[in-house]
Design a protein around this motif. Structure first.
Motif, PDB file in Angstrom:
ATOM      1  N   GLY A  82      13.702 -31.445   4.409  1.00  0.00           N
ATOM      2  CA  GLY A  82      12.351 -31.754   3.971  1.00  0.00           C
ATOM      3  C   GLY A  82      11.738 -30.580   3.242  1.00  0.00           C
ATOM      4  N   SER A  83      10.425 -30.522   3.224  1.00  0.00           N
ATOM      5  CA  SER A  83       9.724 -29.428   2.558  1.00  0.00           C
ATOM      6  C   SER A  83       9.968 -28.125   3.299  1.00  0.00           C
ATOM      7  CB  SER A  83       8.220 -29.713   2.523  1.00  0.00           C
ATOM      8  OG  SER A  83       7.686 -29.653   3.846  1.00  0.00           O
ATOM      9  N   ALA A  84       9.704 -27.011   2.621  1.00  0.00           N
ATOM     10  CA  ALA A  84       9.906 -25.704   3.244  1.00  0.00           C
ATOM     11  C   ALA A  84       9.056 -25.562   4.506  1.00  0.00           C
ATOM     12  CB  ALA A  84       9.582 -24.596   2.243  1.00  0.00           C
ATOM     13  N   ARG A  85       7.815 -26.010   4.452  1.00  0.00           N
ATOM     14  CA  ARG A  85       6.930 -25.901   5.624  1.00  0.00           C
ATOM     15  C   ARG A  85       7.462 -26.718   6.787  1.00  0.00           C
ATOM     16  NH1 ARG A  85       2.868 -28.316   8.355  1.00  0.00           N
ATOM     17  NH2 ARG A  85       3.065 -30.231   7.133  1.00  0.00           N
ATOM     18  N   MET A  86       7.905 -27.936   6.486  1.00  0.00           N
ATOM     19  CA  MET A  86       8.419 -28.815   7.535  1.00  0.00           C
ATOM     20  C   MET A  86       9.692 -28.243   8.153  1.00  0.00           C
ATOM     21  SD  MET A  86      11.155 -31.153   7.552  1.00  0.00           S
ATOM     22  CE  MET A  86      11.720 -32.234   8.859  1.00  0.00           C
ATOM     23  N   VAL A  87      10.593 -27.722   7.318  1.00  0.00           N
ATOM     24  CA  VAL A  87      11.843 -27.152   7.831  1.00  0.00           C
ATOM     25  C   VAL A  87      11.564 -25.934   8.691  1.00  0.00           C
ATOM     26  CG1 VAL A  87      14.019 -26.035   7.183  1.00  0.00           C
ATOM     27  CG2 VAL A  87      13.260 -28.082   5.965  1.00  0.00           C
ATOM     28  N   ARG A  88      10.673 -25.059   8.236  1.00  0.00           N
ATOM     29  CA  ARG A  88      10.328 -23.861   9.012  1.00  0.00           C
ATOM     30  C   ARG A  88       9.820 -24.232  10.395  1.00  0.00           C
ATOM     31  NH1 ARG A  88       8.089 -21.637   4.182  1.00  0.00           N
ATOM     32  NH2 ARG A  88       6.068 -22.459   4.798  1.00  0.00           N
ATOM     33  N   SER A  89       8.887 -25.167  10.446  1.00  0.00           N
ATOM     34  CA  SER A  89       8.291 -25.527  11.735  1.00  0.00           C
ATOM     35  C   SER A  89       9.310 -26.227  12.641  1.00  0.00           C
ATOM     36  CB  SER A  89       7.056 -26.420  11.528  1.00  0.00           C
ATOM     37  OG  SER A  89       7.383 -27.591  10.804  1.00  0.00           O
ATOM     38  N   THR A  90      10.202 -27.011  12.059  1.00  0.00           N
ATOM     39  CA  THR A  90      11.220 -27.685  12.859  1.00  0.00           C
ATOM     40  C   THR A  90      12.236 -26.685  13.399  1.00  0.00           C
ATOM     41  OG1 THR A  90      10.963 -29.700  11.541  1.00  0.00           O
ATOM     42  CG2 THR A  90      12.963 -29.504  12.874  1.00  0.00           C
ATOM     43  N   LEU A  91      12.649 -25.731  12.576  1.00  0.00           N
ATOM     44  CA  LEU A  91      13.573 -24.697  13.046  1.00  0.00           C
ATOM     45  C   LEU A  91      12.946 -23.885  14.175  1.00  0.00           C
ATOM     46  CD1 LEU A  91      15.106 -23.367   9.688  1.00  0.00           C
ATOM     47  CD2 LEU A  91      16.076 -25.027  11.293  1.00  0.00           C
ATOM     48  N   ARG A  92      11.650 -23.635  14.059  1.00  0.00           N
ATOM     49  CA  ARG A  92      10.944 -22.896  15.113  1.00  0.00           C
ATOM     50  C   ARG A  92      10.947 -23.705  16.414  1.00  0.00           C
ATOM     51  NH1 ARG A  92       6.341 -22.569  12.706  1.00  0.00           N
ATOM     52  NH2 ARG A  92       7.030 -20.838  11.420  1.00  0.00           N
ATOM     53  N   ALA A  93      10.699 -25.006  16.296  1.00  0.00           N
ATOM     54  CA  ALA A  93      10.685 -25.865  17.489  1.00  0.00           C
ATOM     55  C   ALA A  93      12.062 -25.924  18.138  1.00  0.00           C
ATOM     56  CB  ALA A  93      10.213 -27.273  17.107  1.00  0.00           C
ATOM     57  N   LEU A  94      13.103 -26.000  17.326  1.00  0.00           N
ATOM     58  CA  LEU A  94      14.460 -26.048  17.879  1.00  0.00           C
ATOM     59  C   LEU A  94      14.842 -24.716  18.513  1.00  0.00           C
ATOM     60  CD1 LEU A  94      16.290 -28.041  15.059  1.00  0.00           C
ATOM     61  CD2 LEU A  94      15.558 -28.891  17.304  1.00  0.00           C
ATOM     62  N   ALA A  95      14.375 -23.616  17.921  1.00  0.00           N
ATOM     63  CA  ALA A  95      14.642 -22.301  18.510  1.00  0.00           C
ATOM     64  C   ALA A  95      13.960 -22.171  19.864  1.00  0.00           C
ATOM     65  CB  ALA A  95      14.166 -21.199  17.564  1.00  0.00           C
ATOM     66  N   GLU A  96      12.716 -22.656  19.964  1.00  0.00           N
ATOM     67  CA  GLU A  96      12.003 -22.614  21.236  1.00  0.00           C
ATOM     68  C   GLU A  96      12.682 -23.511  22.274  1.00  0.00           C
ATOM     69  OE1 GLU A  96       8.044 -23.687  20.188  1.00  0.00           O
ATOM     70  OE2 GLU A  96       7.572 -21.724  19.301  1.00  0.00           O
ATOM     71  N   ASP A  97      13.376 -24.532  21.802  1.00  0.00           N
ATOM     72  CA  ASP A  97      14.121 -25.426  22.682  1.00  0.00           C
ATOM     73  C   ASP A  97      15.495 -24.838  23.041  1.00  0.00           C
ATOM     74  OD1 ASP A  97      14.422 -27.737  24.170  1.00  0.00           O
ATOM     75  OD2 ASP A  97      15.304 -28.865  22.530  1.00  0.00           O
ATOM     76  N   GLU A  98      15.774 -23.658  22.489  1.00  0.00           N
ATOM     77  CA  GLU A  98      17.024 -22.928  22.743  1.00  0.00           C
ATOM     78  C   GLU A  98      18.254 -23.682  22.270  1.00  0.00           C
ATOM     79  OE1 GLU A  98      17.079 -21.766  26.859  1.00  0.00           O
ATOM     80  OE2 GLU A  98      15.452 -20.316  26.587  1.00  0.00           O
ATOM     81  N   VAL A  99      18.121 -24.378  21.136  1.00  0.00           N
ATOM     82  CA  VAL A  99      19.283 -24.993  20.503  1.00  0.00           C
ATOM     83  C   VAL A  99      20.116 -23.879  19.870  1.00  0.00           C
ATOM     84  CG1 VAL A  99      20.089 -26.563  18.699  1.00  0.00           C
ATOM     85  CG2 VAL A  99      18.034 -27.126  20.032  1.00  0.00           C
ATOM     86  N   PRO A 100      21.412 -23.804  20.145  1.00  0.00           N
ATOM     87  CA  PRO A 100      22.257 -22.751  19.559  1.00  0.00           C
ATOM     88  C   PRO A 100      22.223 -22.821  18.031  1.00  0.00           C
ATOM     89  CG  PRO A 100      23.410 -23.863  21.349  1.00  0.00           C
ATOM     90  CD  PRO A 100      22.171 -24.669  21.075  1.00  0.00           C
ATOM     91  N   PRO A 101      21.974 -21.708  17.349  1.00  0.00           N
ATOM     92  CA  PRO A 101      21.912 -21.720  15.871  1.00  0.00           C
ATOM     93  C   PRO A 101      23.116 -22.358  15.189  1.00  0.00           C
ATOM     94  CG  PRO A 101      21.079 -19.646  16.702  1.00  0.00           C
ATOM     95  CD  PRO A 101      21.622 -20.387  17.900  1.00  0.00           C
ATOM     96  N   PRO A 102      24.364 -22.176  15.678  1.00  0.00           N
ATOM     97  CA  PRO A 102      25.492 -22.838  14.999  1.00  0.00           C
ATOM     98  C   PRO A 102      25.409 -24.363  15.016  1.00  0.00           C
ATOM     99  CG  PRO A 102      26.286 -21.067  16.426  1.00  0.00           C
ATOM    100  CD  PRO A 102      24.838 -21.284  16.764  1.00  0.00           C
ATOM    101  N   ASN A 103      24.575 -24.923  15.899  1.00  0.00           N
ATOM    102  CA  ASN A 103      24.448 -26.380  15.986  1.00  0.00           C
ATOM    103  C   ASN A 103      23.350 -26.926  15.074  1.00  0.00           C
ATOM    104  OD1 ASN A 103      26.318 -26.000  17.963  1.00  0.00           O
ATOM    105  ND2 ASN A 103      25.066 -26.780  19.658  1.00  0.00           N
ATOM    106  N   ILE A 104      22.743 -26.052  14.248  1.00  0.00           N
ATOM    107  CA  ILE A 104      21.646 -26.473  13.377  1.00  0.00           C
ATOM    108  C   ILE A 104      22.054 -26.303  11.917  1.00  0.00           C
ATOM    109  CG2 ILE A 104      19.231 -26.132  12.748  1.00  0.00           C
ATOM    110  CD1 ILE A 104      18.806 -24.811  15.482  1.00  0.00           C
TER     111      ILE A 104
END
Length: 372
Positions: A342-364
């Motif tokens: 999606g947009s840069a803003r949407m991707v940034r916020s989603t990546l932040r949410a997944l990081a807070e959820d402790e999703v392993p970076p290789p899985n994103i």
């Protein structure tokens, strides 16, 4: 390479706040060194002309990641054949780049930085040339527009057929597109919105904000069935891992739905065991142009679910809020393969949410429409 990567990032801080000056000096020096290069670029350089420089700079930021560094540069070299660049041109660009960096950085520049950029650019250009040389495909494909559907004032879905040669891509990848009739030598990247097929047909989802121009504006407002486009080599690593047994989370914003749709179409051909959850967000209901098609896929595949969300309609009959916030209500996602587009803003916020959820970076894996 760790030492070189540190010097590159350290020296980049001297010029990153003055990108316009860096770009202007780079292209002025480039065309002075080799005037024959000028016709390869758009008449109007603003914005569109920076793509080669941006690609070089992006490449320097991944030199400490050997796996992505190698494949990214090889695919970049394949893609840059559309500009008709050769080994001599890469040498000239290297001279222009170093000259622009020294001039823009001023007194903060030193010999260590200079050598780091020389070493990095040498590695970058070598891998790009190797990628170009290893590709037997043409530099670009001519493609005929088959269908063109408008969705509101600023969005269009179109299909094109690549002519003459088979165009092979993987679901989730993107290609560069040129509209030679209206904007010759101006290219923009778009995700392919369908899985590979034997008919050589690609689908694109294009959005252009009101008042915007360039390629997206031409594709949405001026392109018609029968027109010819040019499509360059596929790029991108937001593809499915067939060896994974993890369930799948897909998060799409606006026309970021395109690669997500392609991924689901590919999964439909062989998936029997992995649950796939799509969260599809936009500001307004009208912007959820692909929702009906997604619901048809849900009816056909019991392993698929779709959750739409709107952030600017309090009365929306579904999830309300930014899609990055909505996914947090349904987690955790730590055991999923996650795809974000999606947009840069949407991707940034989603990546932040997944990081807070402790999703392993290789899985994103993610794609973005804008400067992330």
């Amino acid at each position: 390479m760790d030492h070189v990567a540190r010097l590159l990032k350290e020296s980049w801080t001297l010029v990153e706040e003055d990108r316009d000056r860096l770009s202007g000096h780079f292209y002025a020096r480039l065309f002075l060194l080799d005037p024959a290069l000028r016709p390869l670029f758009p008449v109007e350089m603003t914005g569109q002309g920076d793509r080669i420089l941006d690609a070089i700079v992006t490449a320097t930021q991944v030199v400490d990641d050997p796996e992505s560094f190698d494949e990214y540069l090889r695919s970049l070299g394949r893609d840059h054949r559309k500009y008709h660049v050769d080994a001599t041109h890469y040498e000239t660009m290297g001279v222009a780049l170093l000259d622009a960096l020294r001039s823009t950085a001023g007194d903060g520049w030193n010999l260590e930085y200079d050598q780091a950029w020389r070493d990095a650019y040498g590695a970058i250009s070598a891998k790009m040339l190797a990628g170009a040389a290893a590709d037997d495909n043409p530099p670009f494909w001519h493609a005929e527009v088959l269908t063109h559907e408008r969705h509101g004032q600023d969005t269009a879905v179109l299909t094109v057929r690549a002519l003459q040669h088979p165009l092979r891509w993987r679901a989730g990848q993107y290609v560069s597109v040129e509209v030679p009739r209206h904007l010759p030598r101006v290219w923009r990247t778009y995700s392919v919105a369908n899985a590979p097929n034997d008919d050589n047909v690609l689908e694109f989802h294009v959005r252009t904000p009101p008042g915007a121009g360039w390629v997206s504006g031409s594709l949405v407002r001026r392109t018609r069935p029968g027109d010819l486009l040019r499509v360059a080599a596929p790029m991108g690593s937001m593809v499915l891992d067939r060896d994974s047994e993890r369930d799948v989370l897909c998060v799409a914003g606006g026309v970021g739905l395109a690669p997500i749709k392609a991924l689901v179409e590919e999964l439909a051909g062989w998936n029997r065991t992995r649950w796939v959850h799509i969260f599809y967000g936009a500001r307004h209901t009208a912007d959820l142009y692909g929702l009906a098609g997604l619901r048809e896929l849900v009816e056909a595949h019991p392993w698929l679910s779709v959750t739409p969300a709107c952030s600017a309609e309090p009365d929306f009959d579904g999830e309300r809020g930014d899609v990055s916030d909505v996914i947090t209500r349904y987690g955790p996602w730590t055991t999923h393969d996650c795809y974000v587009s999606g947009s840069a803003r949407m991707v940034r916020s989603t990546l932040r949410a997944l990081a807070e959820d402790e999703v392993p970076p290789p899985n994103i894996r993610y794609d973005t429409f804008g400067d992330l």
